[in-house]
Design a protein around this motif. Structure first.
Motif, PDB file in Angstrom:
ATOM      1  N   ILE A   1       0.791  -1.156  -0.016  1.00  0.00           N
ATOM      2  CA  ILE A   1       0.088  -0.042   0.040  1.00  0.00           C
ATOM      3  C   ILE A   1       0.858   1.288  -0.036  1.00  0.00           C
ATOM      4  N   LEU A   2       1.892   1.162   0.818  1.00  0.00           N
ATOM      5  CA  LEU A   2       2.823   2.366   0.894  1.00  0.00           C
ATOM      6  C   LEU A   2       3.704   2.553  -0.258  1.00  0.00           C
ATOM      7  N   GLY A   3       3.950   1.444  -0.977  1.00  0.00           N
ATOM      8  CA  GLY A   3       4.636   1.466  -2.224  1.00  0.00           C
ATOM      9  C   GLY A   3       3.884   2.107  -3.453  1.00  0.00           C
ATOM     10  N   LEU A   4       2.501   2.078  -3.047  1.00  0.00           N
ATOM     11  CA  LEU A   4       1.553   2.561  -4.222  1.00  0.00           C
ATOM     12  C   LEU A   4       1.109   3.813  -3.876  1.00  0.00           C
ATOM     13  N   LEU A   5       0.855   4.235  -2.568  1.00  0.00           N
ATOM     14  CA  LEU A   5       0.483   5.531  -2.037  1.00  0.00           C
ATOM     15  C   LEU A   5       1.506   6.556  -2.233  1.00  0.00           C
ATOM     16  N   ILE A   6       2.718   6.093  -1.884  1.00  0.00           N
ATOM     17  CA  ILE A   6       3.675   7.221  -1.780  1.00  0.00           C
ATOM     18  C   ILE A   6       4.069   7.846  -3.235  1.00  0.00           C
ATOM     19  N   PRO A   7       4.301   6.975  -4.305  1.00  0.00           N
ATOM     20  CA  PRO A   7       4.591   7.847  -5.487  1.00  0.00           C
ATOM     21  C   PRO A   7       3.369   8.458  -6.013  1.00  0.00           C
TER      22      PRO A   7
ATOM     23  N   ILE B   1       2.762  12.329  -7.007  1.00  0.00           N
ATOM     24  CA  ILE B   1       2.196  12.856  -8.228  1.00  0.00           C
ATOM     25  C   ILE B   1       1.230  13.577  -7.924  1.00  0.00           C
ATOM     26  N   TYR B   2       0.370  13.469  -7.099  1.00  0.00           N
ATOM     27  CA  TYR B   2      -0.722  14.417  -6.718  1.00  0.00           C
ATOM     28  C   TYR B   2      -0.340  15.515  -6.305  1.00  0.00           C
ATOM     29  N   LEU B   3       0.471  15.744  -5.195  1.00  0.00           N
ATOM     30  CA  LEU B   3       1.025  16.957  -4.852  1.00  0.00           C
ATOM     31  C   LEU B   3       1.688  17.644  -5.895  1.00  0.00           C
ATOM     32  N   TRP B   4       2.455  17.221  -6.602  1.00  0.00           N
ATOM     33  CA  TRP B   4       3.157  17.722  -7.460  1.00  0.00           C
ATOM     34  C   TRP B   4       2.211  18.367  -8.422  1.00  0.00           C
ATOM     35  N   LEU B   5       1.146  17.813  -8.951  1.00  0.00           N
ATOM     36  CA  LEU B   5       0.334  18.325  -9.969  1.00  0.00           C
ATOM     37  C   LEU B   5      -0.658  19.253  -9.179  1.00  0.00           C
TER      38      LEU B   5
END
Length: 672
Positions: free
Chosen positions: A386-392, A396-400
């Motif tokens: 879950i962390l491996g999916l949520l972190i990237p 990406i969400y924060l960057w966008l």
């Protein structure tokens, strides 16, 4: 292996001691620390030490290792060979208690059974802690009951000593009176009065004992914050049931507080809550004592009045008989009280000798009953996935979310309704004349697409079309767009001229690569120093001419106010050329483009991919619309194409639109 510390010596808290066996009896001790606490296990006080400690020492098994910072020894009670390295630290009592403050107590529904559970990292240690805790708890309950019984016996003994003296004196007085006066019997009427008098005196004596106990309670509650020495109300004949219940509740609260305090710190919320309950209950008890004491004093006054009344009646009897009855009454009162106290003392001695725990351990803690709760492999794998999916995705969400730059064509549509005429790909070449020098490149194709889109504009076939190229800020590539847009028109056999109105940072002359500096240009023409033919310069690109800025005077901003001269210039150029491309400074720096935009056919606004901010571009377009400018169109420059981030689709006026979904392979010469 066991580490035995010297409690008479201060020890360094929190310092890690590494023990490395050299052989069966010699060990290497390594300890390093810059700051630590020195703890005294007798006074339970700690002192901060801000001095370095660096220990590298060999010690022998069983011998004391003593320095200024610690004193301990290693012992091996099992005498088994142990060559395993280990670590240890010294901890204070509070630190040790805090390690086991997570004991959970669960009450069994429908039964007076409590289940205890402890979460720990050392299985055997956890088992020993739970079993030791229960043993100490049961023993403490027995000791508490014995202490209460002992304190009660001491209180009764103090009262017995006082009553014993009075009893001896009254007994001696009675015997002496009988011997000297020969008085043996009383008449029936006098006997009745004396029986009543004796009853009153017995009652008065009981009230006096109660008043003494009330004073004892008030003094005890006001002078101490503990309860172990208090005499229980069951040992005194109290007539007020409310006071009995309150004292029982107080003892129960003190017991609970003592039990919680044994494995927790003073700041524990449960201790604070119990302290508040105890203080409130003490206040209620003192109020109750005041009330019952007032009632007892009142009753004592009534008894005294009855005694006086009976004594008045007895004065009618002979003085000798009256004196005999008084002596006998005092003797009986003291004798009854003495007998009562002896009975209570015997009861307390029996209770003291027969005390047993009121609780019982049904099932001791055992290692085989433990269950592993952390880490759970399946949960660990799930969490990692879950962390491996949520972190990237979160990154990406924060960057966008925080990225305000133009990333896609949809981003432009979110902030404006202006048509997007084209998208110019990133220039990966070292020169800026890509249309002329890289005719088969992908970027040249994007300029051809831009030229094609202009064919759908109204009155496109009308000669002398004037294009004004501008942008919101510097660095968005308007001079690059101006030169190559003019070159792509010229490639289509259209007579084209590019005119530089950027008096601040002119680049057209540099991009065209003239051999000689462009000293004569637009500035000289507007001031009337030269003719139009003298400022028009030919280029090595077929059908393309240019008018450079020339040497810029100090008052270049005043040249933009020459509307008549500029209008005449545009009229003459319309007669000579099919397309006139005007390179202007950014709208945000000077007002040149604003003044010129009213004289042109197309206002082309340049926005740069991943460079232009949406808020800046939106404010820029709103400002142009407020000034009443029309014929506004957008072109996106420097588009980086990759599989994850790309712009696509072209839009333009009147609802037409299409895009070029291919790029040019320069090595093969084919379109892919």
């Amino acid at each position: 292996m066991i580490v035995e510390l010297d409690v008479n010596h201060q020890q360094a808290l929190g310092v890690h001691f590494d023990v490395e066996p050299i052989n069966d009896s010699v060990f290497m001790i390594v300890a390093q620390s810059d700051m630590f606490f020195m703890h005294d296990y007798k006074s339970l006080q700690s002192t901060w030490m801000d001095s370095p400690m660096d220990i590298h020492q060999k010690i022998t098994l069983g011998e004391w290792f003593t320095t200024d910072y610690f004193s301990f020894r290693l012992i091996n009670p099992s005498n088994k060979r142990s060559l395993t390295a280990f670590k240890f630290i010294f901890s204070s009592e509070d630190q040790l208690v805090s390690q086991f403050s997570n004991i959970r107590v669960v009450e069994t529904t429908g039964a007076s059974i409590l289940n205890l559970a402890l979460t720990c990292t050392n299985l055997n240690k956890g088992v020993d802690v739970l079993n030791s805790l229960m043993a100490v708890y049961l023993q403490k309950g027995v000791e508490r009951k014995r202490e209460v019984a002992k304190n009660t016996i001491d209180f009764i003994d103090s009262r017995l000593r006082s009553v014993h003296d009075s009893l001896q004196y009254s007994e001696f007085e009675l015997q002496s009176f009988k011997t000297s006066m020969g008085v043996q019997n009383l008449d029936e009427q006098a006997g009745q009065w004396y029986v009543k008098l004796e009853t009153l005196h017995n009652r008065r004596q009981g009230l006096s004992v109660q008043l003494n106990y009330y004073d004892y309670l008030k003094k005890y509650l006001a002078s101490t914050d503990t309860i172990p020495d208090i005499v229980l109300p069951s040992t005194i004949e109290l007539t007020n049931p409310n006071l009995k219940n309150q004292l029982a509740q107080l003892i129960a609260l003190y017991t609970e507080k003592s039990q919680i305090k044994s494995y927790s710190s003073q700041s524990n919320p449960y201790i604070v809550l119990h302290r508040s309950k105890i203080n409130n209950l003490k206040t209620d008890i003192l109020q109750t004592i005041g009330g019952v004491k007032q009632n007892a004093v009142y009753e004592l006054g009534q008894i005294d009045e009855d005694i006086k009344r009976i004594e008045v009646e007895l004065k009618r009897f002979p003085l000798a008989q009256q004196h005999f009855v008084n002596i006998e009454r005092r003797y009986k009162v003291n004798d009854a009280l003495y007998t009562f106290l002896l009975t209570k003392r015997s009861e307390m001695e029996i209770a003291h000798a027969s005390n047993v725990p009121i609780n019982e351990v049904l099932d001791k803690a055992k290692a085989e009953k433990a269950a592993r709760i952390l880490p759970v492999p399946s949960s660990t794998y799930k969490s990692a996935l879950i962390l491996g999916l949520l972190i990237p995705f979160g990154f990406i969400y924060l960057w966008l979310f925080f990225n305000d730059k133009i990333e896609s064509i949809e981003g432009l549509f979110d902030i404006t309704d202006l048509p997007v005429m084209g998208q110019i790909l990133n220039n990966k070449y070292t020169n800026n004349r890509v249309v002329f020098e890289q005719k088969e490149s992908a970027i040249t194709e994007s300029f051809r697409a831009l030229r094609t889109n202009f064919q759908f504009l109204p009155n496109h076939n009308k000669g002398g079309k004037v294009f004004l190229i501008t942008s919101a800020v510097m660095g968005e590539g308007k001079s690059f767009i101006s030169l190559n847009l003019a070159s792509i028109f010229a490639e289509n056999s259209k007579k084209t001229i590019v005119v530089s109105f950027d008096f601040k940072r002119p680049k057209i002359c540099k991009y065209l690569g003239y051999d000689k500096p462009c000293k004569v240009g637009l500035c000289h023409y507007l001031t009337g120093q030269v003719s139009l033919d003298e400022v028009i310069k030919s280029t090595n690109i077929t059908n393309l001419d240019s008018i450079p800025v020339g040497e810029v005077p100090a008052n270049s901003s005043e040249l933009l106010g020459m509307i008549d001269e500029i209008t005449q210039l545009f009229n003459e150029l319309r007669q000579r050329y099919d397309y006139i491309v005007i390179d202007t400074p950014p709208f945000g720096s000077v007002s040149a483009a604003t003044l010129l935009s009213t004289l042109v056919d197309v206002n082309l606004l340049v926005a740069r991919h991943r460079y232009t901010h949406k808020r800046t571009l939106s404010a820029f377009i709103d400002s142009l619309k407020q000034r009443g400018l029309t014929n506004l169109y957008l072109v996106v420059n420097d588009v980086k194409t990759n599989p994850l981030n790309y712009l696509y689709g072209y839009g333009y006026g009147y609802g037409y639109g299409y895009g070029y979904g291919y790029e040019y392979d320069e090595k093969k010469g084919d379109k892919v």
